[in-house]
Write a protein that holds these residues in place. Sequence first.
Motif, mmCIF file in Angstrom:
data_model
loop_
_atom_site.group_PDB
_atom_site.id
_atom_site.type_symbol
_atom_site.label_atom_id
_atom_site.label_comp_id
_atom_site.label_asym_id
_atom_site.label_seq_id
_atom_site.Cartn_x
_atom_site.Cartn_y
_atom_site.Cartn_z
ATOM 1 N N GLY A 131 40.072 30.725 48.089
ATOM 2 C CA GLY A 131 39.923 30.791 49.542
ATOM 3 C C GLY A 131 41.262 30.738 50.257
ATOM 4 N N PHE A 132 42.136 29.835 49.814
ATOM 5 C CA PHE A 132 43.470 29.735 50.423
ATOM 6 C C PHE A 132 44.310 30.977 50.120
ATOM 7 C CE2 PHE A 132 42.592 25.104 50.544
ATOM 8 C CZ PHE A 132 42.956 24.856 51.856
ATOM 9 N N LEU A 133 44.244 31.447 48.885
ATOM 10 C CA LEU A 133 45.024 32.627 48.517
ATOM 11 C C LEU A 133 44.558 33.864 49.280
ATOM 12 C CD1 LEU A 133 45.269 32.032 44.661
ATOM 13 C CD2 LEU A 133 47.135 31.836 46.318
ATOM 14 N N GLU A 134 43.253 33.949 49.528
ATOM 15 C CA GLU A 134 42.731 35.079 50.307
ATOM 16 C C GLU A 134 43.261 35.043 51.740
ATOM 17 O OE1 GLU A 134 38.499 34.794 49.857
ATOM 18 O OE2 GLU A 134 38.467 36.167 48.134
ATOM 19 N N LYS A 135 43.318 33.857 52.332
ATOM 20 C CA LYS A 135 43.864 33.737 53.694
ATOM 21 C C LYS A 135 45.310 34.215 53.728
ATOM 22 C CE LYS A 135 41.038 29.857 55.357
ATOM 23 N NZ LYS A 135 41.070 28.437 55.807
ATOM 24 N N SER A 136 46.071 33.824 52.721
ATOM 25 C CA SER A 136 47.473 34.214 52.656
ATOM 26 C C SER A 136 47.623 35.715 52.415
ATOM 27 C CB SER A 136 48.166 33.425 51.546
ATOM 28 O OG SER A 136 49.526 33.760 51.465
ATOM 29 N N CYS A 137 46.810 36.229 51.497
ATOM 30 C CA CYS A 137 46.861 37.657 51.165
ATOM 31 C C CYS A 137 46.534 38.520 52.381
ATOM 32 C CB CYS A 137 45.908 37.943 50.012
ATOM 33 S SG CYS A 137 45.853 39.665 49.487
ATOM 34 N N LYS A 138 45.534 38.093 53.145
ATOM 35 C CA LYS A 138 45.130 38.853 54.339
ATOM 36 C C LYS A 138 46.242 38.917 55.376
ATOM 37 C CE LYS A 138 40.145 38.131 53.903
ATOM 38 N NZ LYS A 138 38.960 37.372 54.384
ATOM 39 N N GLN A 139 47.161 37.951 55.314
ATOM 40 C CA GLN A 139 48.311 37.963 56.220
ATOM 41 C C GLN A 139 49.467 38.782 55.648
ATOM 42 O OE1 GLN A 139 49.268 34.096 58.266
ATOM 43 N NE2 GLN A 139 47.627 33.297 56.974
ATOM 44 N N GLY A 140 49.226 39.391 54.480
ATOM 45 C CA GLY A 140 50.237 40.272 53.909
ATOM 46 C C GLY A 140 51.209 39.601 52.965
ATOM 47 N N TYR A 141 50.882 38.367 52.510
ATOM 48 C CA TYR A 141 51.783 37.666 51.594
ATOM 49 C C TYR A 141 51.499 38.143 50.173
ATOM 50 C CZ TYR A 141 54.730 33.864 49.886
ATOM 51 O OH TYR A 141 55.747 33.138 49.307
ATOM 52 N N VAL A 142 52.356 39.004 49.667
ATOM 53 C CA VAL A 142 52.110 39.716 48.409
ATOM 54 C C VAL A 142 51.926 38.789 47.207
ATOM 55 C CG1 VAL A 142 53.080 41.397 46.792
ATOM 56 C CG2 VAL A 142 53.215 41.812 49.248
ATOM 57 N N PRO A 143 52.729 37.719 47.044
ATOM 58 C CA PRO A 143 52.506 36.837 45.887
ATOM 59 C C PRO A 143 51.085 36.284 45.809
ATOM 60 C CG PRO A 143 54.638 36.377 46.845
ATOM 61 C CD PRO A 143 53.943 37.321 47.790
ATOM 62 N N SER A 144 50.472 36.012 46.962
ATOM 63 C CA SER A 144 49.094 35.523 46.963
ATOM 64 C C SER A 144 48.137 36.605 46.478
ATOM 65 C CB SER A 144 48.684 35.064 48.369
ATOM 66 O OG SER A 144 49.313 33.858 48.711
ATOM 67 N N CYS A 145 48.361 37.817 46.916
ATOM 68 C CA CYS A 145 47.516 38.935 46.473
ATOM 69 C C CYS A 145 47.623 39.112 44.970
ATOM 70 C CB CYS A 145 47.926 40.226 47.179
ATOM 71 S SG CYS A 145 47.839 40.164 48.982
ATOM 72 N N PHE A 146 48.826 38.945 44.428
ATOM 73 C CA PHE A 146 49.014 39.101 42.987
ATOM 74 C C PHE A 146 48.310 37.981 42.216
ATOM 75 C CE2 PHE A 146 51.428 38.318 39.060
ATOM 76 C CZ PHE A 146 51.157 39.515 38.419
ATOM 77 N N HIS A 147 48.425 36.754 42.704
ATOM 78 C CA HIS A 147 47.745 35.637 42.035
ATOM 79 C C HIS A 147 46.231 35.840 42.050
ATOM 80 C CE1 HIS A 147 50.727 32.663 40.783
ATOM 81 N NE2 HIS A 147 51.449 33.057 41.810
ATOM 82 N N LEU A 148 45.723 36.324 43.165
ATOM 83 C CA LEU A 148 44.287 36.617 43.242
ATOM 84 C C LEU A 148 43.892 37.671 42.222
ATOM 85 C CD1 LEU A 148 43.524 36.771 47.077
ATOM 86 C CD2 LEU A 148 42.458 35.233 45.418
ATOM 87 N N SER A 149 44.687 38.722 42.144
ATOM 88 C CA SER A 149 44.416 39.787 41.189
ATOM 89 C C SER A 149 44.379 39.243 39.762
ATOM 90 C CB SER A 149 45.487 40.880 41.303
ATOM 91 O OG SER A 149 45.261 41.910 40.360
ATOM 92 N N SER A 150 45.338 38.376 39.442
ATOM 93 C CA SER A 150 45.398 37.794 38.104
ATOM 94 C C SER A 150 44.176 36.939 37.804
ATOM 95 C CB SER A 150 46.670 36.946 37.953
ATOM 96 O OG SER A 150 47.827 37.741 38.140
ATOM 97 N N ILE A 151 43.704 36.192 38.804
ATOM 98 C CA ILE A 151 42.512 35.359 38.623
ATOM 99 C C ILE A 151 41.302 36.235 38.336
ATOM 100 C CG2 ILE A 151 40.868 33.846 39.819
ATOM 101 C CD1 ILE A 151 43.289 32.605 41.281
ATOM 102 N N TYR A 152 41.170 37.337 39.085
ATOM 103 C CA TYR A 152 40.009 38.219 38.902
ATOM 104 C C TYR A 152 40.079 39.011 37.595
ATOM 105 C CZ TYR A 152 38.347 37.274 43.631
ATOM 106 O OH TYR A 152 37.854 36.666 44.758
ATOM 107 N N ILE A 153 41.278 39.245 37.081
ATOM 108 C CA ILE A 153 41.411 39.938 35.799
ATOM 109 C C ILE A 153 40.834 39.085 34.667
ATOM 110 C CG2 ILE A 153 43.096 40.635 34.035
ATOM 111 C CD1 ILE A 153 44.839 41.747 36.279
ATOM 112 N N GLN A 154 41.137 37.802 34.696
ATOM 113 C CA GLN A 154 40.737 36.924 33.600
ATOM 114 C C GLN A 154 39.441 36.170 33.880
ATOM 115 O OE1 GLN A 154 44.149 34.406 32.990
ATOM 116 N NE2 GLN A 154 45.382 36.043 32.101
#
Length: 227
Positions: A131-154
């Motif tokens: 939830g926190f990473l999504e808030k950050s990603c939506k604001q354009g913070y790329v590292p958060s988007c990458f961490h989210l992607s990694s979580i969904y991969i595994q």
Amino acid sequence: MNKVDFNNEEEVKEYLQNLGTEYSYQCYSEKTPEGCFRLGDFFAAIKSDFTKAAEAYTLSCEERGFGKGCNKVAALYIHGKGVEKSTDKAFKYFEKGCSLGNADACHGAGLLLQQTGLGPNNKKDIPKAVGFLEKSCKQGYVPSCFHLSSIYIQGADGVNKNMKKAAQLAAKCCNNNHMYACANLSRMYMRGDGVEKDEAAGKQYREKAEELHKRMKEDTRQLKFGE
């Protein structure tokens, strides 16, 4: 403002003293959140006085409602600089900074919940972290988007694997020149994970990842040469 000769020790000392006075005035007399934040940076970066830096950052966060200040306080608690080390207090300030719209603070809160955990048992909460990473990603913070992607991969405890979401997030990161996201996206296209299999696209993203890696190595060499 007169130009400062940074080769002149006395001029530099006077300049820094005036800078500290100016930021103190902005923080305590004008009561500006940015002033307290700058004062915190002054104590941390110029004076290496992390206790006073923590006081100024806390003031900018608690009384002035400045999200960037909350994020800095949280970082001090993570490392135990100027304050007693505490991941729980760090999370409190990350959470407050996030609520004030600071993407870095949202990212910090997410990582704490995902990687470190809170409380005496270091309890992790991956869904809350997402939830926190999504808030950050939506604001354009790329590292958060990458961490989210990694979580969904595994997949993770409480969060199902979702290759489609992982691919969408990886594409967003790759478009922002995130090398590892481009490499992940290449593999997804090669295998047809979360996207329709497309070897040409996979090759294209692999080449972009390789180009970004090459640039990174060149930048590192230039930095070492400059040192």
